[in-house]
Design a protein around this motif. Sequence first.
Motif, PDB file in Angstrom:
ATOM      1  N   ASP A   1      -5.739  -3.067  37.443  1.00  0.00           N
ATOM      2  CA  ASP A   1      -5.219  -3.290  38.794  1.00  0.00           C
ATOM      3  C   ASP A   1      -5.611  -2.097  39.659  1.00  0.00           C
ATOM      4  N   LYS A   2      -6.136  -2.403  40.859  1.00  0.00           N
ATOM      5  CA  LYS A   2      -6.462  -1.339  41.826  1.00  0.00           C
ATOM      6  C   LYS A   2      -5.536  -1.495  43.025  1.00  0.00           C
ATOM      7  N   PRO A   3      -4.265  -1.042  42.922  1.00  0.00           N
ATOM      8  CA  PRO A   3      -3.294  -1.291  43.992  1.00  0.00           C
ATOM      9  C   PRO A   3      -3.713  -0.714  45.345  1.00  0.00           C
TER      10      PRO A   3
ATOM     11  N   VAL B   1      -5.004 -15.539  33.710  1.00  0.00           N
ATOM     12  CA  VAL B   1      -5.529 -14.308  33.095  1.00  0.00           C
ATOM     13  C   VAL B   1      -6.774 -13.865  33.864  1.00  0.00           C
ATOM     14  N   GLU B   2      -6.688 -12.655  34.425  1.00  0.00           N
ATOM     15  CA  GLU B   2      -7.746 -12.140  35.290  1.00  0.00           C
ATOM     16  C   GLU B   2      -8.177 -10.761  34.801  1.00  0.00           C
ATOM     17  N   ASP B   3      -9.440 -10.426  34.992  1.00  0.00           N
ATOM     18  CA  ASP B   3      -9.933  -9.115  34.562  1.00  0.00           C
ATOM     19  C   ASP B   3      -9.327  -7.996  35.401  1.00  0.00           C
ATOM     20  N   ILE B   4      -9.372  -8.167  36.741  1.00  0.00           N
ATOM     21  CA  ILE B   4      -8.965  -7.064  37.621  1.00  0.00           C
ATOM     22  C   ILE B   4      -8.423  -7.626  38.936  1.00  0.00           C
ATOM     23  N   VAL B   5      -7.351  -7.014  39.432  1.00  0.00           N
ATOM     24  CA  VAL B   5      -6.846  -7.375  40.755  1.00  0.00           C
ATOM     25  C   VAL B   5      -7.262  -6.266  41.714  1.00  0.00           C
TER      26      VAL B   5
ATOM     27  N   GLU C   1     -15.411 -16.863  42.367  1.00  0.00           N
ATOM     28  CA  GLU C   1     -16.452 -15.867  42.679  1.00  0.00           C
ATOM     29  C   GLU C   1     -16.164 -15.284  44.053  1.00  0.00           C
ATOM     30  N   SER C   2     -16.191 -13.928  44.144  1.00  0.00           N
ATOM     31  CA  SER C   2     -15.997 -13.350  45.479  1.00  0.00           C
ATOM     32  C   SER C   2     -16.843 -12.113  45.720  1.00  0.00           C
ATOM     33  N   TYR C   3     -17.391 -11.525  44.637  1.00  0.00           N
ATOM     34  CA  TYR C   3     -18.110 -10.266  44.803  1.00  0.00           C
ATOM     35  C   TYR C   3     -19.613 -10.471  44.946  1.00  0.00           C
ATOM     36  N   CYS C   4     -20.235  -9.625  45.778  1.00  0.00           N
ATOM     37  CA  CYS C   4     -21.688  -9.578  45.855  1.00  0.00           C
ATOM     38  C   CYS C   4     -22.043  -8.101  45.664  1.00  0.00           C
TER      39      CYS C   4
ATOM     40  N   THR D   1      -8.491  -6.724  45.969  1.00  0.00           N
ATOM     41  CA  THR D   1      -7.850  -7.070  47.244  1.00  0.00           C
ATOM     42  C   THR D   1      -6.701  -8.061  47.027  1.00  0.00           C
ATOM     43  N   ALA D   2      -6.758  -8.790  45.893  1.00  0.00           N
ATOM     44  CA  ALA D   2      -5.810  -9.872  45.536  1.00  0.00           C
ATOM     45  C   ALA D   2      -6.078 -11.167  46.297  1.00  0.00           C
ATOM     46  N   ARG D   3      -7.195 -11.234  47.018  1.00  0.00           N
ATOM     47  CA  ARG D   3      -7.522 -12.491  47.696  1.00  0.00           C
ATOM     48  C   ARG D   3      -7.705 -13.631  46.696  1.00  0.00           C
ATOM     49  N   THR D   4      -8.435 -13.331  45.602  1.00  0.00           N
ATOM     50  CA  THR D   4      -8.733 -14.385  44.623  1.00  0.00           C
ATOM     51  C   THR D   4      -7.449 -14.945  44.031  1.00  0.00           C
ATOM     52  N   LEU D   5      -6.608 -14.062  43.476  1.00  0.00           N
ATOM     53  CA  LEU D   5      -5.436 -14.566  42.768  1.00  0.00           C
ATOM     54  C   LEU D   5      -4.409 -15.184  43.695  1.00  0.00           C
TER      55      LEU D   5
ATOM     56  N   ASP E   1      -9.539   3.622  43.097  1.00  0.00           N
ATOM     57  CA  ASP E   1     -10.531   2.792  43.777  1.00  0.00           C
ATOM     58  C   ASP E   1     -11.935   3.125  43.248  1.00  0.00           C
ATOM     59  N   LEU E   2     -12.257   2.554  42.086  1.00  0.00           N
ATOM     60  CA  LEU E   2     -13.547   2.779  41.428  1.00  0.00           C
ATOM     61  C   LEU E   2     -14.160   1.422  41.145  1.00  0.00           C
ATOM     62  N   PHE E   3     -15.495   1.310  41.189  1.00  0.00           N
ATOM     63  CA  PHE E   3     -16.122   0.055  40.790  1.00  0.00           C
ATOM     64  C   PHE E   3     -16.475   0.155  39.309  1.00  0.00           C
ATOM     65  N   VAL E   4     -15.842  -0.700  38.513  1.00  0.00           N
ATOM     66  CA  VAL E   4     -16.007  -0.618  37.057  1.00  0.00           C
ATOM     67  C   VAL E   4     -16.809  -1.800  36.519  1.00  0.00           C
ATOM     68  N   VAL E   5     -17.465  -1.581  35.391  1.00  0.00           N
ATOM     69  CA  VAL E   5     -18.239  -2.649  34.727  1.00  0.00           C
ATOM     70  C   VAL E   5     -17.946  -2.619  33.231  1.00  0.00           C
TER      71      VAL E   5
HETATM   72  P1  5GP Z   1     -10.013  -9.628  44.561  1.00  0.00           P
HETATM   73  O1  5GP Z   1     -10.014 -11.053  45.018  1.00  0.00           O
HETATM   74  O2  5GP Z   1      -8.696  -9.178  43.985  1.00  0.00           O
HETATM   75  O3  5GP Z   1     -10.525  -8.698  45.608  1.00  0.00           O
HETATM   76  O4  5GP Z   1     -11.111  -9.471  43.455  1.00  0.00           O
HETATM   77  C1  5GP Z   1     -11.048 -10.103  42.311  1.00  0.00           C
HETATM   78  C2  5GP Z   1     -12.389 -10.161  41.609  1.00  0.00           C
HETATM   79  O5  5GP Z   1     -13.371  -9.242  42.145  1.00  0.00           O
HETATM   80  C3  5GP Z   1     -12.176  -9.715  40.222  1.00  0.00           C
HETATM   81  O6  5GP Z   1     -11.751 -10.782  39.442  1.00  0.00           O
HETATM   82  C4  5GP Z   1     -13.539  -9.222  39.819  1.00  0.00           C
HETATM   83  O7  5GP Z   1     -14.302 -10.310  39.383  1.00  0.00           O
HETATM   84  C5  5GP Z   1     -14.090  -8.654  41.084  1.00  0.00           C
HETATM   85  N1  5GP Z   1     -13.879  -7.188  41.102  1.00  0.00           N
HETATM   86  C6  5GP Z   1     -12.939  -6.480  41.759  1.00  0.00           C
HETATM   87  N2  5GP Z   1     -13.046  -5.164  41.513  1.00  0.00           N
HETATM   88  C7  5GP Z   1     -14.090  -5.036  40.667  1.00  0.00           C
HETATM   89  C8  5GP Z   1     -14.691  -3.907  40.012  1.00  0.00           C
HETATM   90  O8  5GP Z   1     -14.303  -2.738  40.124  1.00  0.00           O
HETATM   91  N3  5GP Z   1     -15.754  -4.193  39.209  1.00  0.00           N
HETATM   92  C9  5GP Z   1     -16.220  -5.462  39.014  1.00  0.00           C
HETATM   93  N4  5GP Z   1     -17.271  -5.603  38.212  1.00  0.00           N
HETATM   94  N5  5GP Z   1     -15.679  -6.534  39.601  1.00  0.00           N
HETATM   95  C10 5GP Z   1     -14.618  -6.319  40.415  1.00  0.00           C
END
Ligand code: 5GP
Length: 177
Positions: A130-132, A98-102, A69-72, A104-108, A151-155
């Motif tokens: 991927d959001k490079p 297997v990840e939904d989206i990369v 978990e990293s997003y608020c 910042t790449a901090r999580t992975l 760079d879009l926030f997707v759901v």
């Molecule tokens: P990172 O560590 O690469 O910044 O973020 C990884 C996690 O942040 C993703 O696995 C995802 O859960 C969340 N995240 C990043 N971008 C988005 C986005 O556009 N929409 C949503 N819903 N979650 C995101």
Amino acid sequence: MFTPKEVKRILFTEDEISRYVNSLGERLTCDYSEKNPLFVCVLKGACVFFSDLIRRVECPLEIAFLSAESYCGTQSTGEVELSFDKLPEISGRYVVLVEDIVDTARTLSLVKEKLAARNPASIKVCCLLDKPSRRVVSGFTADYTGVEIDDLFVVGYGLDYDQRFRNLPYIGILEEP
Ligand code: 5GP
Ligand code: MG
């Protein structure tokens, strides 16, 4: 179709998503057919993608789960909370994260570092999106990517905004930039 009023635009339809998933499945089938890989789902966001992807990989494999978990809201907090409680022994295994989206790449990068310490035969990363342009961990790339986005926030399709919208079958945008 269930379209909450907050969803301003559909970025990828169900059909488009399944084309990306099929293509990833084909590549993974080629690369892992003799390896009995361990596919690890990064919860919660990857759960929908994961369940579709593993059914497109046509070779023996096993599955496991970890949680990150990293997003608020729509902001990355910069702090990643990991839980490996449900992860089996991975020493000598071919691991596919297997990840939904990369983003910042901090999580992975953190997950990869922690898992590498457990001596797997290899660790590769498969993400749907991927959001490079948002990278903070420079040089981080996924080994298998469905599609790059701006760079879009997707759901939707597993991705949430404060735990909502994970059940949408498509990927949408809440606000236009
Ligand atoms: P990172 O560590 O690469 O910044 O973020 C990884 C996690 O942040 C993703 O696995 C995802 O859960 C969340 N995240 C990043 N971008 C988005 C986005 O556009 N929409 C949503 N819903 N979650 C995101
Ligand atoms: Mg995620």
